[in-house]
Design a protein around this motif. Structure first.
Motif, short mmCIF file in Angstrom:
data_model
loop_
_atom_site.label_atom_id
_atom_site.label_comp_id
_atom_site.label_asym_id
_atom_site.label_seq_id
_atom_site.Cartn_x
_atom_site.Cartn_y
_atom_site.Cartn_z
N ALA A 1 68.52 101.49 -48.84
CA ALA A 1 68.15 100.56 -47.76
C ALA A 1 69.17 99.44 -47.63
N LYS A 2 69.32 98.94 -46.41
CA LYS A 2 70.19 97.79 -46.15
C LYS A 2 69.32 96.61 -45.71
N ILE B 1 74.16 92.47 -45.14
CA ILE B 1 74.67 91.43 -44.24
C ILE B 1 74.37 90.06 -44.84
N LEU B 2 75.35 89.17 -44.77
CA LEU B 2 75.17 87.79 -45.22
C LEU B 2 75.04 86.88 -44.01
N GLY B 3 74.06 86.00 -44.06
CA GLY B 3 73.88 84.99 -43.02
C GLY B 3 73.75 83.62 -43.64
N ARG C 1 83.75 85.92 -42.44
CA ARG C 1 82.82 84.87 -42.02
C ARG C 1 81.50 85.49 -41.57
N PRO C 2 80.39 84.86 -41.90
CA PRO C 2 79.10 85.36 -41.43
C PRO C 2 78.94 85.14 -39.93
N LEU C 3 78.14 85.99 -39.31
CA LEU C 3 77.93 85.93 -37.86
C LEU C 3 76.50 85.53 -37.50
N ASP D 1 72.66 93.37 -38.08
CA ASP D 1 73.73 93.71 -37.14
C ASP D 1 73.42 95.01 -36.41
N GLU D 2 72.93 96.02 -37.14
CA GLU D 2 72.58 97.29 -36.50
C GLU D 2 71.35 97.13 -35.62
N MET D 3 70.39 96.32 -36.07
CA MET D 3 69.18 96.11 -35.26
C MET D 3 69.53 95.48 -33.92
#
Length: 468
Positions: free
Chosen positions: A65-66, A92-94, A129-131, A227-229
């Protein structure tokens, strides 16, 4: 002194309260829910934590899982090796600010500095950099929209109170399972060291999430990064626009008829409708109404009943002080439905059908909503008397008094606004338009959640009629 108070009131309203309402209610500049056939986005706040974040990563890795981790900058600075691992394992980092402080209580320059500081830190650790950004407690101020620049604000679809240890792993699991549907953005926590949280609460999250990942796999769901969602949601929106454009002249004719009916509404009525919609939004916030069902036609809240004793089915009695689930129709949907209905009967049938679709969701909500186990009945007030009995409701006269009079006035106003011939209907049938309480006893409501029953609707022999 009075001037200072007024200045403070207006400052708080425009700096803090309105941006929070706009982002929450209208989704302005924020992402809260996805459109995906199989994807669910797990998001974790407040970490990294040296004990629980690695355990979360181990669990996610075992299940393939991600997830998305919104990290607090000062925690990331303490544990850069965990941040690096999150990135290396494809999550993913936020950003969740450098310190876990509410944006309302910081100057715009301070918020921007915290975001930039955390962004620079993550870039030094990962090279990227985080998005994505999630403000603590999901609360924005008016300058955040301009200050965030390239960052996408991400809120959530469902949160479960997993920062409190007393909720326990079993109850947390039931809450999460209730919301286990494609497109959901789950808000969870991998750290319990922030203000208001319990240090070891993430242990419950780990236990519940282990079962949720198994359940998701059985249903064919995938757990994906934010990001994929967002990407699949944008694709779904584009496809939906294409389908809408390809519906043909019949669909366009229907839209044109609705638009024509809306355009025929006078300027005074337009103002009244706008104020009515605004009041509903404020009502939802003030009384903490919860949406139910995929179509979002209905909202509800759990409160205590105040009124005379009522004898219900199954030898039950509803007494003052008992908990009830109070149902409210989404007024925007009701208005749109009224614009599309040619007759009062057609409008009434549509409303009854939407209630029927929503009853299974309301029944399942009893298992997850706070105090749901204490709810004794489903409760609503409506001008629609007949037809509801076929769904399992019982009808009762409103007790005479101020509430009954105000409700009568409000529902007559409602008919004037949404009914195809509202003004005429109220004038011609004033004596027969009386609101009644619609009440469904708990066990009757729970029957709607029983998927094994071939026929969940009681008393189907009654015809659908309307008193509108």
């Amino acid at each position: 002194m009075e001037i200072i108070l007024w200045i403070g009131f207006y400052f708080l309203t425009f700096y803090a309260f309105l941006p929070a309402l706009v982002s929450r209610i209208f989704g302005f500049r924020v992402f809260t829910k996805g459109r995906s056939d199989s994807g669910i986005a797990l998001t974790f706040d407040d970490g990294p934590d040296p004990e629980y974040t690695p355990k979360m990563l181990d669990l996610l890795k075992r299940h393939g899982a991600k997830a998305t981790f919104f990290v607090v900058g000062e925690n990331a600075e303490k544990y850069p090796e965990i941040v690096a691992r999150i990135h290396e394992e494809g999550h993913i980092l936020g950003i969740h600010n450098y310190v876990h402080h509410m944006n309302w209580f910081m100057r715009p320059s301070t918020v921007k500095r915290q975001i930039d500081q955390t962004s620079d830190l993550i870039k030094r650790i990962t090279g990227t950099r985080p998005l994505y950004y999630r403000p603590p407690w999901g609360i924005l101020n008016v300058f955040d929209y301009a200050n965030l620049g390239y960052l996408q604000i991400v809120l959530w679809t469902s949160l479960f109170g997993d920062w409190r240890k007393k909720i326990g792993p079993d109850k947390l699991y039931r809450r999460m399972k209730q919301k286990l549907k494609p497109g959901q953005v789950f808000l969870l926590h991998d750290c319990g060291s922030t203000f208001g949280a319990d240090r070891d609460a993430p242990a419950n999250t780990l236990s519940a999430l282990t079962k949720i990942l198994d359940d998701g796999k059985e249903k064919g769901y995938r757990f994906i990064g934010i990001d994929e969602m967002i990407a699949v949601t944008e694709q779904a929106k584009k496809k939906n626009k294409s389908r809408q454009a390809a519906k043909g002249s019949e669909a366009r004719g229907q839209e044109e008829r609705v638009a024509e009916r809306k355009s025929s509404i006078g300027p005074i009525k337009k103002i009244v409708v706008s104020l009515w919609m605004l009041w509903e939004k404020l009502f939802h916030v003030l009384f903490k109404l919860r949406p139910v069902g995929d179509a979002h036609f209905f909202n509800y809240r759990v409160r205590r009943y105040s009124g005379p004793p009522l004898d219900l089915r199954n030898d039950r009695t509803l007494r003052s002080g008992d908990h009830i689930m109070e149902i409210h129709f989404e007024n925007q949907m009701l208005f749109e439905m009224g614009m599309k209905s040619k007759t009062s009967l057609q409008l009434a049938i549509r409303i009854i059908r939407e209630i029927e679709k929503t009853l299974p969701d309301l029944a399942r909500e009893l298992a997850v909503v706070p105090k749901g186990d204490q709810v004794k009945a489903l409760y609503g007030v409506s001008m629609i008397h007949r037809g509801s009995e076929g769904l399992g409701f019982e009808t009762f006269e409103l007790p005479k008094g101020l509430f009954a009079r105000l409700t009568n006035v409000y529902l007559r106003f409602l008919i004037r606004v949404i009914h195809p011939t509202g003004n005429q209907r109220v004038r011609e049938h004033s004596d027969t338009l009386n609101p009644r309480m619609l009440i469904m006893e708990r066990n009757t409501l729970l029957e709607w959640a029983d998927e094994s029953r071939p026929n969940r609707r009681p008393n189907r022999e009654r015809p659908v009629e309307s008193s509108l």
